[in-house]
Design a protein around this motif. Structure first.
Motif: not given
Length: 125
Positions: A4-15
């Protein structure tokens, strides 16, 4: 929890990346072509990944999108590390095959753009 933390971090990078691209397009409209090509490449990658067999796709996704190591993937999926290695090899081979034509065309377009803009690197002349 870590996924979950990795996905949130990945979504932040995409934004952040999307915001950066939008700003670059406002400053330099000529980059619109490059962005369109990137979007097309991303679409082709997604199509190629979707065409992978289920286990192969799962291994590829966990490795490349989730950032897990082979041992972590093996533990999570209940398979051996060797199976993970084999599935990644298979996935990369399929992706290379699906994307070979696009990469060749993309490189040719980049070279043509450099030629027409007279921006050849001096070491190539």
């Amino acid at each position: 929890h870590n996924r979950c933390l990795n996905r949130a971090k990945h979504e932040k990078v995409k934004r952040v990346y999307e915001g950066y691209n939008a700003e670059q397009l406002r400053q330099n409209p000529a980059q619109a072509t490059d962005l369109a090509m990137q979007n097309e490449l991303q679409g082709r990658i997604e199509t190629a990944v979707a065409s992978l067999p289920e286990q192969c796709r799962a291994v590829f996704t966990l490795s490349r999108y989730e950032g897990l190591k082979y041992q972590e993937i093996a533990d999570q999926m209940g398979i051996s590390v060797k199976t993970v290695e084999n599935q990644m090899t298979k996935a990369l081979k399929v992706l290379r095959t699906h994307l070979a034509d696009y990469v060749t065309v993309y490189l040719l377009l980049m070279l043509m753009e450099l030629f027409y803009l007279n921006q050849w690197p001096t070491r190539w002349i």
